[in-house]
Design a protein around this motif. Structure first.
Motif, short mmCIF file in Angstrom:
data_model
loop_
_atom_site.label_atom_id
_atom_site.label_comp_id
_atom_site.label_asym_id
_atom_site.label_seq_id
_atom_site.Cartn_x
_atom_site.Cartn_y
_atom_site.Cartn_z
N GLN A 88 24.17 -28.90 26.97
CA GLN A 88 25.11 -28.15 27.80
C GLN A 88 24.64 -26.72 28.05
OE1 GLN A 88 27.71 -29.37 29.34
NE2 GLN A 88 27.54 -31.40 28.44
N SER A 89 23.95 -26.11 27.07
CA SER A 89 23.56 -24.71 27.22
C SER A 89 22.11 -24.53 27.63
CB SER A 89 23.79 -23.96 25.90
OG SER A 89 22.97 -24.50 24.87
N SER A 90 21.41 -25.62 27.93
CA SER A 90 20.01 -25.52 28.31
C SER A 90 19.85 -24.72 29.59
CB SER A 90 19.41 -26.92 28.52
OG SER A 90 18.11 -26.84 29.05
N THR A 91 18.86 -23.85 29.61
CA THR A 91 18.61 -23.04 30.80
C THR A 91 17.68 -23.74 31.78
OG1 THR A 91 16.77 -21.94 29.68
CG2 THR A 91 18.93 -20.88 29.55
N ARG A 92 17.14 -24.88 31.37
CA ARG A 92 16.25 -25.63 32.25
C ARG A 92 17.09 -26.42 33.27
NH1 ARG A 92 11.06 -26.08 30.00
NH2 ARG A 92 10.74 -24.25 28.70
N ALA A 93 16.52 -26.62 34.45
CA ALA A 93 17.28 -27.31 35.50
C ALA A 93 17.39 -28.81 35.21
CB ALA A 93 16.59 -27.10 36.85
N THR A 94 16.33 -29.41 34.63
CA THR A 94 16.32 -30.85 34.43
C THR A 94 15.79 -31.18 33.04
OG1 THR A 94 15.84 -31.16 36.78
CG2 THR A 94 15.51 -33.06 35.32
N ILE A 95 16.45 -32.09 32.35
CA ILE A 95 15.98 -32.58 31.05
C ILE A 95 15.82 -34.09 31.16
CG2 ILE A 95 16.51 -32.90 28.61
CD1 ILE A 95 18.10 -30.35 28.68
N PHE A 96 14.62 -34.60 30.87
CA PHE A 96 14.37 -36.03 30.85
C PHE A 96 14.44 -36.52 29.41
CE2 PHE A 96 11.97 -34.44 34.55
CZ PHE A 96 12.48 -35.26 35.55
N LEU A 97 15.27 -37.52 29.15
CA LEU A 97 15.39 -38.12 27.82
C LEU A 97 14.95 -39.58 27.92
CD1 LEU A 97 18.90 -36.72 26.82
CD2 LEU A 97 16.67 -35.80 26.18
N LEU A 98 13.92 -39.95 27.15
CA LEU A 98 13.41 -41.32 27.21
C LEU A 98 13.42 -41.92 25.81
CD1 LEU A 98 11.57 -39.45 29.33
CD2 LEU A 98 10.64 -41.68 29.85
N ILE A 99 13.97 -43.12 25.69
CA ILE A 99 14.00 -43.83 24.41
C ILE A 99 13.49 -45.24 24.65
CG2 ILE A 99 15.45 -44.60 22.50
CD1 ILE A 99 17.45 -42.42 23.27
N ASP A 100 12.51 -45.65 23.89
CA ASP A 100 11.93 -46.98 24.05
C ASP A 100 12.07 -47.76 22.75
OD1 ASP A 100 10.66 -49.03 25.37
OD2 ASP A 100 8.68 -48.44 24.67
#
Length: 282
Positions: A88-100
């Protein structure tokens, strides 16, 4: 191999675009540290902090108040809270979360003694949904308000089969509300249904005449929550949850309840409120 290729491609993209972050986790059935939900969250949090060091404050503040954070039985819940705050507080525009490899994760029944109830819930959802995921989503949304297992089972047994009957029940619940809540819900539903596009919360607040009230904006959000089976909020815009909801509210029984005087009356109200607000502000 496919996931590794996706990760490598995203890593190249992240390196060229600092506004993005990527966190990934590969489950391994043979490693007890890497085959459960706690391991997944711990890894994702670590990778996010590596790329955005300022996010460590959320981990630090929780650890300072609970040094046994990673050894207690509530570790998964603590990590979930920390992870949510980081995102919620990330200053980055996009966060990719990958789980395999989720199929290799440790499988635990969320209910020991409650296993029978879980199976009953799954069977009721399967039988009554008629293969419609939206129906399942709406029922689970209601189930989240249940505090007792018996209450959950009773809700499922009484839940009508199919979307039309489900909408009938939701509309009946709104009609049974006290007068002010009932009228507010019907007005909001009618304006959103006739809108040619999703309305911003401020626009909807103006069109239903709530700015004149002391707590108009907060009341509007509460009204939308009451109508949660029909409406949803995304990016401060109000949407009908599904095309089937729009069809239901526009035709037959839904239309008779929401538009007792017909669509023209609501169109005229939208026109009047728009003109009045334009005249006031311009």
């Amino acid at each position: 191999m496919l996931m590794i290729g996706i990760i490598n491609e995203l890593l190249r993209q992240v390196q060229s675009q600092p506004s993005q972050s990527i966190a990934y986790f590969l489950c391994q059935a043979t490693d007890p540290r890497l085959n459960n939900a706690t391991g997944i969250l711990r890894s994702l949090i670590y990778l996010l902090v590596r790329q955005q060091p300022h996010l460590i404050t959320h981990l630090r503040e929780r650890y300072d108040t609970d040094p046994e954070l990673f050894e207690s039985g509530n570790t998964i819940y603590s990590l979930s809270t920390i992870f949510d705050k980081m995102v919620q507080s990330s200053t980055r525009a996009t966060i990719f979360l990958l789980i395999d490899g989720l199929d290799e994760c440790e499988k635990k029944k969320p209910f020991q003694k409650k296993g029978t109830v879980l199976e009953q819930v799954k069977e009721q959802l399967r039988q009554k949904s008629d293969g419609t995921f939206l129906w399942v989503s709406l029922v689970i949304q209601e189930m989240q308000n249940c505090q007792l297992l018996s209450e959950m089972v009773d809700l499922l047994e009484k839940a009508p089969r199919g979307l039309t009957l489900f909408y009938n029940r939701m509309l009946l619940q709104i009609q049974r509300l006290e007068r002010l809540k009932r009228e507010s819900c019907m007005l909001v539903l009618s304006v959103v249904t006739l809108g040619y596009r999703p309305l911003h919360l401020h626009e909807l607040c103006l069109l239903v005449g709530m700015p004149k009230q002391q707590h108009g904006f907060d009341d509007l959000e509460n009204i939308i929550a009451i109508c949660g089976s029909f409406l949803t909020i995304r990016d401060d815009h109000v949407y009908l949850g599904h095309q089937s909801a729009k069809d239901y509210l526009s035709d037959n029984k839904g239309s008779a309840a929401v538009f007792p005087a017909g669509h023209i009356t609501v169109h005229h109200r939208i026109y009047q409120e728009s003109l009045q607000n334009l005249s006031t502000r311009l």
